[in-house]
Design a protein around this motif. Structure first.
Motif, PDB file in Angstrom:
ATOM      1  N   ASN A  33       0.834  -1.218   0.000  1.00 54.48           N
ATOM      2  CA  ASN A  33       0.000   0.000   0.000  1.00 54.48           C
ATOM      3  C   ASN A  33       0.867   1.267   0.000  1.00 54.48           C
ATOM      4  N   ALA A  34       1.745   1.360  -0.979  1.00 56.46           N
ATOM      5  CA  ALA A  34       2.696   2.476  -1.042  1.00 56.46           C
ATOM      6  C   ALA A  34       2.502   3.304  -2.299  1.00 56.46           C
ATOM      7  N   GLU A  35       1.258   3.468  -2.740  1.00 58.79           N
ATOM      8  CA  GLU A  35       1.005   4.138  -4.011  1.00 58.79           C
ATOM      9  C   GLU A  35       1.507   5.577  -4.049  1.00 58.79           C
ATOM     10  N   ASN A  36       1.609   6.239  -2.898  1.00 57.15           N
ATOM     11  CA  ASN A  36       2.011   7.644  -2.880  1.00 57.15           C
ATOM     12  C   ASN A  36       3.525   7.841  -2.906  1.00 57.15           C
ATOM     13  N   THR A  37       4.283   6.789  -2.634  1.00 63.11           N
ATOM     14  CA  THR A  37       5.736   6.943  -2.508  1.00 63.11           C
ATOM     15  C   THR A  37       6.544   5.986  -3.376  1.00 63.11           C
ATOM     16  N   LEU A  38       5.928   4.920  -3.848  1.00 64.93           N
ATOM     17  CA  LEU A  38       6.667   3.859  -4.528  1.00 64.93           C
ATOM     18  C   LEU A  38       7.403   4.347  -5.768  1.00 64.93           C
ATOM     19  N   ALA A  39       6.749   5.149  -6.593  1.00 61.10           N
ATOM     20  CA  ALA A  39       7.371   5.597  -7.847  1.00 61.10           C
ATOM     21  C   ALA A  39       8.657   6.368  -7.582  1.00 61.10           C
ATOM     22  N   ALA A  40       8.632   7.259  -6.616  1.00 62.85           N
ATOM     23  CA  ALA A  40       9.828   8.049  -6.314  1.00 62.85           C
ATOM     24  C   ALA A  40      10.948   7.162  -5.791  1.00 62.85           C
ATOM     25  N   ASP A  77       5.650  -7.341  -4.075  1.00 61.05           N
ATOM     26  CA  ASP A  77       4.313  -6.929  -3.640  1.00 61.05           C
ATOM     27  C   ASP A  77       3.876  -7.820  -2.481  1.00 61.05           C
ATOM     28  N   ASN A  78       3.532  -7.179  -1.366  1.00 62.91           N
ATOM     29  CA  ASN A  78       3.136  -7.919  -0.162  1.00 62.91           C
ATOM     30  C   ASN A  78       1.654  -7.705   0.113  1.00 62.91           C
ATOM     31  N   ASN A  79       0.827  -8.085  -0.904  1.00 58.45           N
ATOM     32  CA  ASN A  79      -0.636  -8.044  -0.786  1.00 58.45           C
ATOM     33  C   ASN A  79      -1.190  -6.621  -0.724  1.00 58.45           C
ATOM     34  N   SER A  80      -0.643  -5.734  -1.554  1.00 54.68           N
ATOM     35  CA  SER A  80      -1.136  -4.359  -1.588  1.00 54.68           C
ATOM     36  C   SER A  80      -2.585  -4.319  -2.056  1.00 54.68           C
ATOM     37  N   ARG A  81      -3.334  -3.391  -1.470  1.00 56.60           N
ATOM     38  CA  ARG A  81      -4.755  -3.231  -1.816  1.00 56.60           C
ATOM     39  C   ARG A  81      -5.020  -1.892  -2.502  1.00 56.60           C
ATOM     40  N   ASP A  82      -3.984  -1.112  -2.707  1.00 56.64           N
ATOM     41  CA  ASP A  82      -4.168   0.169  -3.386  1.00 56.64           C
ATOM     42  C   ASP A  82      -3.606   0.071  -4.807  1.00 56.64           C
ATOM     43  N   ASN A  83      -3.115   1.156  -5.339  1.00 55.22           N
ATOM     44  CA  ASN A  83      -2.626   1.189  -6.721  1.00 55.22           C
ATOM     45  C   ASN A  83      -1.140   0.833  -6.841  1.00 55.22           C
ATOM     46  N   SER A  84      -0.545   0.379  -5.749  1.00 57.28           N
ATOM     47  CA  SER A  84       0.894   0.084  -5.760  1.00 57.28           C
ATOM     48  C   SER A  84       1.270  -0.957  -6.805  1.00 57.28           C
ATOM     49  N   LEU A  85       0.494  -2.031  -6.901  1.00 58.26           N
ATOM     50  CA  LEU A  85       0.824  -3.114  -7.821  1.00 58.26           C
ATOM     51  C   LEU A  85       0.838  -2.609  -9.265  1.00 58.26           C
ATOM     52  N   ALA A  86      -0.145  -1.788  -9.617  1.00 58.74           N
ATOM     53  CA  ALA A  86      -0.192  -1.251 -10.983  1.00 58.74           C
ATOM     54  C   ALA A  86       1.025  -0.378 -11.268  1.00 58.74           C
ATOM     55  N   ILE A  87       1.447   0.402 -10.280  1.00 53.69           N
ATOM     56  CA  ILE A  87       2.634   1.241 -10.443  1.00 53.69           C
ATOM     57  C   ILE A  87       3.871   0.369 -10.662  1.00 53.69           C
ATOM     58  N   ALA A  88       3.998  -0.693  -9.860  1.00 56.79           N
ATOM     59  CA  ALA A  88       5.131  -1.601  -9.989  1.00 56.79           C
ATOM     60  C   ALA A  88       5.128  -2.305 -11.344  1.00 56.79           C
ATOM     61  N   ASP A 136      13.546   0.798   1.023  1.00 58.84           N
ATOM     62  CA  ASP A 136      12.145   0.882   1.433  1.00 58.84           C
ATOM     63  C   ASP A 136      11.336   1.652   0.400  1.00 58.84           C
ATOM     64  N   ALA A 137      10.038   1.364   0.372  1.00 61.40           N
ATOM     65  CA  ALA A 137       9.157   1.952  -0.636  1.00 61.40           C
ATOM     66  C   ALA A 137       8.795   3.401  -0.354  1.00 61.40           C
ATOM     67  N   ASP A 138       9.204   3.927   0.798  1.00 68.28           N
ATOM     68  CA  ASP A 138       8.880   5.326   1.111  1.00 68.28           C
ATOM     69  C   ASP A 138      10.130   6.178   1.328  1.00 68.28           C
ATOM     70  N   ASP A 139      11.288   5.695   0.856  1.00 67.07           N
ATOM     71  CA  ASP A 139      12.531   6.444   1.005  1.00 67.07           C
ATOM     72  C   ASP A 139      13.117   6.799  -0.360  1.00 67.07           C
ATOM     73  N   ILE A 140      14.169   7.606  -0.351  1.00 68.10           N
ATOM     74  CA  ILE A 140      14.826   8.051  -1.584  1.00 68.10           C
ATOM     75  C   ILE A 140      16.316   7.812  -1.448  1.00 68.10           C
ATOM     76  N   SER A 141      16.895   7.028  -2.358  1.00 61.29           N
ATOM     77  CA  SER A 141      18.341   6.833  -2.377  1.00 61.29           C
ATOM     78  C   SER A 141      18.999   7.917  -3.214  1.00 61.29           C
ATOM     79  N   PHE A 142      20.129   8.445  -2.724  1.00 60.64           N
ATOM     80  CA  PHE A 142      20.873   9.430  -3.488  1.00 60.64           C
ATOM     81  C   PHE A 142      21.540   8.737  -4.681  1.00 60.64           C
ATOM     82  N   PRO A 143      21.779   9.459  -5.782  1.00 60.50           N
ATOM     83  CA  PRO A 143      22.279   8.834  -7.023  1.00 60.50           C
ATOM     84  C   PRO A 143      23.563   8.031  -6.873  1.00 60.50           C
ATOM     85  N   GLU A 144      24.479   8.444  -6.000  1.00 59.27           N
ATOM     86  CA  GLU A 144      25.766   7.768  -5.888  1.00 59.27           C
ATOM     87  C   GLU A 144      25.796   6.713  -4.795  1.00 59.27           C
ATOM     88  N   ARG A 145      24.639   6.387  -4.243  1.00 58.08           N
ATOM     89  CA  ARG A 145      24.619   5.424  -3.135  1.00 58.08           C
ATOM     90  C   ARG A 145      25.282   4.097  -3.501  1.00 58.08           C
TER      91      ARG A 145
END
Length: 333
Positions: free
Chosen positions: A12-19, A38-49, A89-98
């Motif tokens: 259920n990470a539709e608001n953050t997964l894409a980023a 996908d761990n049984n998402s019920r929102d739009n996360s699966l479609a985004i993935a 994690d699906a709600d975090d952002i990795s820096f480009p050089e990580r």
């Protein structure tokens, strides 16, 4: 075959997964695969993935029917093909050089099995003083020696920053299930097995603190759950390091500390007494005023006071008395 397998579970990470995914796709290091679980998402996360997977062959979409990040992580580990495993994690952002910097570090330091980094903390909540203090603490040290010393204070490496060698999974296993934080247990298990861990002393991840974060919503991430798993691995550590094992002295005689100290007794440790700023604070056991602590070599001390700032004052007091951290005492809160 990719050098790195990035394991990214989502629920259920539709608001953050894409980023989150885009931050991995934009890495300067290019030899990687991304395993979206996908761990049984019920929102739009699966479609985004699915949309990402259809556009980029580096992305594989997997499904884990057993609910829980521990099961999802193991699904990713079982399907990974890289020499290195990166956690995200699906709600975090990795820096480009990580990935570039972390892979380089492990290649240049073959004795190190796992590397993380500092984090940039991004709050989306009110009343986040505790999390901010944790970030200040976890960003205050990075060496292998400090990680080993501070392992029983809190999780020493922020989990979504880690990159480790695939062989560690093959030798020591992945996430275990139980009434404990699975990421902390895995790091304690690796350290117990002698794995050397380090952190790059720069932020390579934006760590976003949402109200839905598991550390805020799951009982397995409660303070008591952390103490339970600490007690289990501290007992194993004490057997090897504490010259007085199983005997220890606990610094802190307050009610909460005494309750948590019982977890150590359940593991077979013997509390000889408590140390406190108030003599005789409890009648359960001997309570020694901190000014009466003997010279080093006569007892092993485990500070367990959780009050903010108290641990460092206790640590400095013991160091001034020539107590050696990791030999005569170790922090456990």
């Amino acid at each position: 075959m990719p050098e790195v397998s990035v394991i990214l579970p989502f629920f259920n990470a539709e608001n953050t997964l894409a980023a989150a995914v885009e931050s991995m796709l934009n890495q300067t290091f290019t030899s990687f695969e991304i395993l979206l679980i996908d761990n049984n998402s019920r929102d739009n996360s699966l479609a985004i993935a699915q949309s990402f997977a259809e556009k980029d062959l580096r992305i594989r979409l997997l499904h884990e029917p057993k609910q829980g990040v521990d099961h999802a992580m193991n699904c990713g580990l079982d399907n990974s093909s890289g020499r290195f495993i990166a956690r995200m994690d699906a709600d975090d952002i990795s820096f480009p050089e990580r990935l570039e910097k972390q892979v380089r570090f492990l290649n240049e330091n073959p004795e190190t099995g796992l590397v993380g980094s500092f984090v940039k903390y991004v709050s989306h909540n009110h009343g986040t003083g505790g999390f901010k203090r944790f970030v200040q603490w976890v960003n205050s040290f990075h060496t292998t020696e400090d990680i080993e010393l501070y392992r029983f204070v809190e999780i020493p490496v922020v989990n979504p920053t880690i990159l480790f060698r695939q062989e560690l999974f093959e030798k020591l296993g992945g996430c275990r299930q139980g009434d404990f934080p699975e990421d902390y247990e895995m790091q304690l298990r690796f350290l117990d097995a002698g794995v050397k861990m380090a952190k790059l002393p720069e932020p390579l991840l934006e760590w976003h603190d949402y109200s839905t974060r598991l550390t805020r919503t799951d009982e397995r991430y409660s303070t008591e759950a952390f103490f339970r798993i600490k007690a289990r691995y501290f007992k194993k550590w004490s057997e090897q390091i504490n010259p007085f094992h199983p005997e220890i002295w606990v610094w802190g005689a307050g009610r909460k500390t005494r309750q948590r100290a019982k977890l150590l007794e359940k593991e077979g440790l013997k509390i000889q007494g408590f140390i406190d700023i108030i003599k005789g604070k409890t009648t359960q056991k001997t309570t020694l005023h901190f000014s009466k602590i003997p010279p080093p070599g006569e007892m092993f001390i485990v500070p367990m006071v959780m009050k903010y700032g108290a641990q460092e004052l206790i640590r400095q007091n013991l160091l001034k008395r020539k107590y050696s951290e990791g030999k005569d005492f170790i922090l456990l809160a």
